[in-house]
Design a protein around this motif. Structure first.
Motif, PDB file in Angstrom:
ATOM      1  N   LYS A 222      -1.931  20.384 -16.784  1.00 11.13           N
ATOM      2  CA  LYS A 222      -2.176  18.960 -17.087  1.00 11.13           C
ATOM      3  C   LYS A 222      -3.563  18.787 -17.729  1.00 11.13           C
ATOM      4  O   LYS A 222      -4.018  19.657 -18.460  1.00 11.13           O
TER       5      LYS A 222
ATOM      6  N   GLU B 285      12.257  17.526 -11.884  1.00 10.75           N
ATOM      7  CA  GLU B 285      11.025  17.157 -11.211  1.00 10.75           C
ATOM      8  C   GLU B 285      11.140  15.731 -10.665  1.00 10.75           C
ATOM      9  O   GLU B 285      10.920  14.760 -11.411  1.00 10.75           O
TER      10      GLU B 285
ATOM     11  N   GLY C 170       7.652  19.967  -8.446  1.00  5.37           N
ATOM     12  CA  GLY C 170       7.271  18.879  -7.543  1.00  5.37           C
ATOM     13  C   GLY C 170       6.788  19.468  -6.242  1.00  5.37           C
ATOM     14  O   GLY C 170       7.576  19.842  -5.384  1.00  5.37           O
ATOM     15  N   SER C 171       5.429  19.631  -6.160  1.00  2.00           N
ATOM     16  CA  SER C 171       4.805  20.142  -4.936  1.00  2.00           C
ATOM     17  C   SER C 171       5.292  21.530  -4.520  1.00  2.00           C
ATOM     18  O   SER C 171       5.422  21.828  -3.332  1.00  2.00           O
TER      19      SER C 171
HETATM   20  C1  PEP Z   1       4.094  18.901 -12.487  1.00  2.00           C
HETATM   21  O1  PEP Z   1       3.162  18.241 -12.898  1.00  2.00           O
HETATM   22  O2  PEP Z   1       4.938  19.297 -13.289  1.00  2.00           O
HETATM   23  C2  PEP Z   1       4.158  19.207 -11.056  1.00  2.00           C
HETATM   24  C3  PEP Z   1       5.278  19.668 -10.587  1.00  2.00           C
HETATM   25  O3  PEP Z   1       3.030  18.947 -10.308  1.00  2.00           O
HETATM   26  P1  PEP Z   1       2.774  19.400  -8.781  1.00  2.00           P
HETATM   27  O4  PEP Z   1       3.200  20.831  -8.649  1.00  2.00           O
HETATM   28  O5  PEP Z   1       1.295  19.225  -8.595  1.00  2.00           O
HETATM   29  O6  PEP Z   1       3.586  18.501  -7.926  1.00  2.00           O
END
Ligand code: PEP
Length: 248
Positions: free
Chosen positions: A11, A163, A208-209
């Motif tokens: 990001k 996601e 996602g996490s």
């Molecule tokens: C993402 O930004 O694609 C993501 C999955 O973030 P995180 O792993 O921090 O939830």
């Protein structure tokens, strides 16, 4: 079975001083059965592509413009990203859908742009918490996939990342059963829309996490072919553990 893919999305994080973290990822992964991908901010892309030349680590971008060139101040084309060393482009991340009002039509045009430049698109889909609570998850994911994935998808040019918006950066994840159900639905949709061979081979990432403590169990789900990892990809020790999980 498709080759597992451990993909990191940095990001808007990372300066030249973060390259040490990247080197620690390279040094820990001189060989890897799973494919390893990191999508840094564009400012680091060329340097990281150069550093990873002799390692099994690929570099990608987080977005692109749909056009190849033109009067679009501040934007970058897929051709420019390819020229800088990218092999993949994430398109339709929920943060871009939300922050930049990107519709499925826009995401589809960006995916087509990545293919025009010879790159692989990682098309992101996922429901909000309100949509999940309303029981709309499978419908939302299907609508986004149908609208965002162009017709000429192949197993080589397309990766799809599920996601859930409410799981990104929150530490919360769906249950393993819920992930399984959505990924099964995604696989069925791809096999119905495209050639069955293609549908079976397109990689489906969960994002996602994802973290070292849950990567093993998530990656063990049948139609999960790897992860798209945000926060935990910024720290070499965490991302290396997630890569190890992808390697089984
Ligand atoms: C993402 O930004 O694609 C993501 C999955 O973030 P995180 O792993 O921090 O939830």
């Amino acid at each position: 079975m498709p080759r597992m893919l451990a993909a990191g999305n940095w990001k808007m994080n990372g300066l030249n001083s973060s390259l040490g973290e990247f080197l620690a990822i390279l040094e820990a992964n001189t060989t890897s059965e799973a494919e390893i991908l990191i999508c840094p901010p564009v400012t680091l892309l060329a340097a990281m592509a150069e550093l990873s030349r002799d390692f099994p680590v690929t570099i990608g971008a987080q977005d692109c413009h749909a056009n190849a060139s033109g009067a679009h101040t501040g934007d970058l084309s897929a051709e420019m990203l390819a020229d800088a060393g990218a092999k993949y482009v994430i398109v339709g991340h929920s943060e871009r859908r939300a922050d930049h009002d990107e519709t499925d039509e826009v995401v589809r045009a960006k995916a087509e742009a990545t293919w025009r430049a010879g790159l692989t698109a990682i098309v992101c889909v996922g429901e909000t918490e309100a949509q999940r609570d309303a029981g709309q998850t499978l419908d939302v994911v299907a609508t986004q996939m149908n609208g965002s994935i162009p017709d000429s998808a192949t197993a080589e040019n397309l990766v799809v990342a599920y996601e859930p918006v409410w799981a990104i950066g929150t530490g919360r994840t769906p249950t393993l059963e819920e992930i399984d159900q959505v990924h099964d639905g995604m696989r069925t949709l791809l096999c119905t829309r495209f050639d069955t061979e293609v549908g079976a081979q397109v990689r489906l990432l969960y994002g996602g996490s994802v973290k070292p403590s849950n990567a093993d169990e998530i990656f063990a789900i049948g139609n999960v072919d790897g992860g798209l990892v945000g926060g935990a990809s910024l720290k070499a020790s965490d991302f290396n553990a997630i890569i190890a999980a992808a390697n089984g």
